[in-house]
Design an enzyme around this catalytic site. Structure first.
Site, PDB file in Angstrom:
ATOM      1  N   GLU A 162      36.374  45.458  43.251  1.00 17.52           N
ATOM      2  CA  GLU A 162      35.852  44.102  43.345  1.00 17.52           C
ATOM      3  C   GLU A 162      35.378  43.724  44.749  1.00 17.52           C
ATOM      4  O   GLU A 162      35.955  42.832  45.403  1.00 17.52           O
ATOM      5  CB  GLU A 162      36.903  43.088  42.870  1.00 17.52           C
ATOM      6  CG  GLU A 162      37.360  43.312  41.439  1.00 17.52           C
ATOM      7  CD  GLU A 162      38.225  42.179  40.897  1.00 17.52           C
ATOM      8  OE1 GLU A 162      38.572  41.267  41.664  1.00 17.52           O
ATOM      9  OE2 GLU A 162      38.524  42.195  39.697  1.00 17.52           O
ATOM     10  N   GLU A 366      39.984  46.745  34.493  1.00 19.17           N
ATOM     11  CA  GLU A 366      41.005  45.688  34.477  1.00 19.17           C
ATOM     12  C   GLU A 366      40.655  44.673  33.410  1.00 19.17           C
ATOM     13  O   GLU A 366      39.502  44.259  33.300  1.00 19.17           O
ATOM     14  CB  GLU A 366      41.086  44.910  35.807  1.00 19.17           C
ATOM     15  CG  GLU A 366      41.801  45.591  36.919  1.00 19.17           C
ATOM     16  CD  GLU A 366      41.856  44.725  38.185  1.00 19.17           C
ATOM     17  OE1 GLU A 366      41.868  43.482  38.076  1.00 19.17           O
ATOM     18  OE2 GLU A 366      41.855  45.315  39.271  1.00 19.17           O
TER      19      GLU A 366
HETATM   20  C1  FCB Z   1      41.614  41.019  40.054  1.00 21.44           C
HETATM   21  C2  FCB Z   1      42.264  41.959  41.047  1.00 21.44           C
HETATM   22  C3  FCB Z   1      43.650  42.377  40.661  1.00 21.44           C
HETATM   23  C4  FCB Z   1      44.442  41.256  40.055  1.00 21.44           C
HETATM   24  C5  FCB Z   1      43.655  40.583  38.958  1.00 21.44           C
HETATM   25  C6  FCB Z   1      44.387  39.471  38.261  1.00 21.44           C
HETATM   26  O1  FCB Z   1      40.662  40.245  40.712  1.00 21.44           O
HETATM   27  O2  FCB Z   1      41.474  43.110  41.192  1.00 21.44           O
HETATM   28  O3  FCB Z   1      44.271  42.917  41.802  1.00 21.44           O
HETATM   29  O4  FCB Z   1      44.850  40.386  41.031  1.00 21.44           O
HETATM   30  O5  FCB Z   1      42.451  40.086  39.458  1.00 21.44           O
END
Ligand code: FCB
Length: 461
Positions: A162, A366
């Site tokens: 990110e 994620e």
């Molecule tokens: C993302 C991050 C991760 C976690 C999630 C909830 O932005 O990459 O580390 O904090 O959000």
């Protein structure tokens, strides 16, 4: 019953600063997150990652936990200041990741390693941080070190996690480390992150990592307009949030409209000849983190500007050159983060990526949800809202696959409750609970549910 492709990679994800703890052990140097979390008032409840989940000391137990879940892959991140503090290789730190990778392989779990999940060595921030070009070169040196150390065993390398957050939350809104609020510096950071990504892929390929898959994880924003009249607001937000990274990384050029929109902030003179080509290294799979969509409207100045956005907690905005864009509150339900639950954005995002970048396979690196979990007297956590969230989003992934998107895997965020950055430990994303105080690992219902999904490759019901 929704089924997934045969070789679909099922995993869970964590990040070093959020789980490891052992912040001052075995030669680890400080990172910008140590400095940030130790600065009073910046993290909820004064929480820090000093101990976190104590994963550093509970490695074997956590590896067994992954094995019991039956996942085929584990996405972890490497703490740069643990392995290369002050620019020098730190053997005990490297040993930890050797044990982690070997422990995964011994359990038949594919190691998916993220090089940078936000914990920049503090000395590099002291020298200017990501707005400085040098940082991209230091990142490549670190990539070389890791490629030489575990490159023969890592399944997939993710250069950055990110970079949107690193650049805009770190240097524009300041709600993340290092907490600076300098829009021009944030755009320079965007560029040096893109450059660092390309240099790191080159560096890894030049080492023992040449057979591994190369990737980068972006938190692409699925931006929607309230009506068709908001098309230009959508375009602007999409440029700074998404195409600022997709452009150089996948197409070798910054989008023209981004350069024009941001002209009052920077002239982009930090982009040197050849940089965009360097950023555009062939990758094997694009990592996508998805939590919720973004809704915007063109602001005409006649009313107070709406700034509803999960990330927009600070006084300064992470949305550079979006002064006439309103970020509109979306209908619920919401997770504990205040993020709305809308899995249709994930299907649409994956199909868009498939359309715009047809040759690039995708992986959900994620996806998950924070809820205020309740432990029953018999020690159980019936987190049906998290199960529902995961079920909905996996269904959305399956729909994208049915629509032609080449999606190779899915990683739940997170394996266990952990340090949720500026929110501290209050926001719990784990499918496994980490008991405050004892740090005992307790399976939530979602962990049992996910184990069954992984075992069958299908969603129940
Ligand atoms: C993302 C991050 C991760 C976690 C999630 C909830 O932005 O990459 O580390 O904090 O959000």
């Amino acid at each position: 019953m929704t089924a997934f492709p045969e070789n679909f990679l099922w995993g869970t994800a964590t990040a070093a600063y959020q789980v490891e703890g052992a912040a001052a052990e075995d030669g680890r140097g400080p990172s910008i997150w140590d400095t940030f979390s130790h600065t009073p008032g910046l993290v909820a409840n004064g929480d820090t990652g000093d101990v976190a989940c104590d994963h550093y000391h509970r490695l074997d137990e956590d590896l067994d936990l992954l094995a019991a879940l039956g996942v085929g892959a584990y996405r972890f991140s490497i703490s740069w200041p643990r392995v290369r503090p002050q620019g020098r290789a730190n053997r005990p730190g490297l040993d930890f990741y050797e044990r982690l990778v070997d422990g995964l392989l011994a359990r038949n779990i594919a190691p998916v390693a993220t090089l940078y999940h936000w914990d920049l060595p503090q000395e590099l921030e002291d020298a200017g941080g990501w707005p400085e070009r040098e940082t991209a070169y230091r990142f490549a040196d670190y990539a070389t070190l890791m490629g030489e150390t575990i490159g023969d065993r890592v399944h997939t390398w993710i250069t950055l996690n990110e970079p949107w957050c690193s650049a805009y939350l770190g240097y524009a809104s300041g709600v993340h480390a290092p907490g600076r609020t300098e829009p021009a510096a944030a755009l320079a950071a965007v560029h040096h992150l893109n450059l660092g990504h390309g240099l790191a892929v080159q560096a890894l390929r030049a080492t023992g990592a040449k057979d591994a898959k190369m990737s980068v994880t972006l938190n692409l924003h699925h931006v929607r307009g309230v009506s068709e009249a908001d098309a230009d607001a959508v375009r602007r937000a999409d440029a700074v949030a998404n195409r600022a990274f997709l452009g150089p990384m996948l197409e070798g050029a910054y989008p023209r409209d981004l350069i024009e929109d941001t002209a009052a902030v920077t002239d982009w003179s930090f982009v040197r000849d050849g940089d965009e080509a360097t950023a555009c290294q062939p990758i094997d799979v694009l990592g996508v983190n998805y939590y919720n969509p973004t809704l915007v409207r063109q602001w005409d100045g006649s009313s107070e500007r709406a700034t509803a956005d999960g990330h927009q907690d600070g006084a300064a905005s992470p949305w550079i050159a979006c002064e006439d864009v309103e970020f509109v509150q979306q209908p619920g339900p919401y997770t504990e983060m205040g993020w709305n639950i809308d899995e249709t954005g994930l299907t649409e995002l994956l199909l868009r990526l498939h359309r715009d970048h047809p040759g690039t396979p995708l992986m959900i690196t994620e996806n998950g949800a924070a809820f205020a979990d309740v432990v029953t007297p018999d020690g159980r956590v019936h987190d049906e809202r998290r199960v529902d969230y995961l079920h909905r989003h996996l269904t959305a992934v399956a729909e994208a696959i049915a629509g032609g998107a080449d999606v190779r895997g899915y990683f739940v965020w997170s394996l266990m409750d952990n340090f949720e950055w500026a929110h501290g430990y209050a926001k719990r994303f784990g499918i496994v609970r980490v008991e405050p105080g004892t740090l005992e690992r307790v399976w939530k219902d979602s962990a049992h549910w996910y184990r069954d999904v992984v075992a069958t490759g299908k969603l129940p019901g």
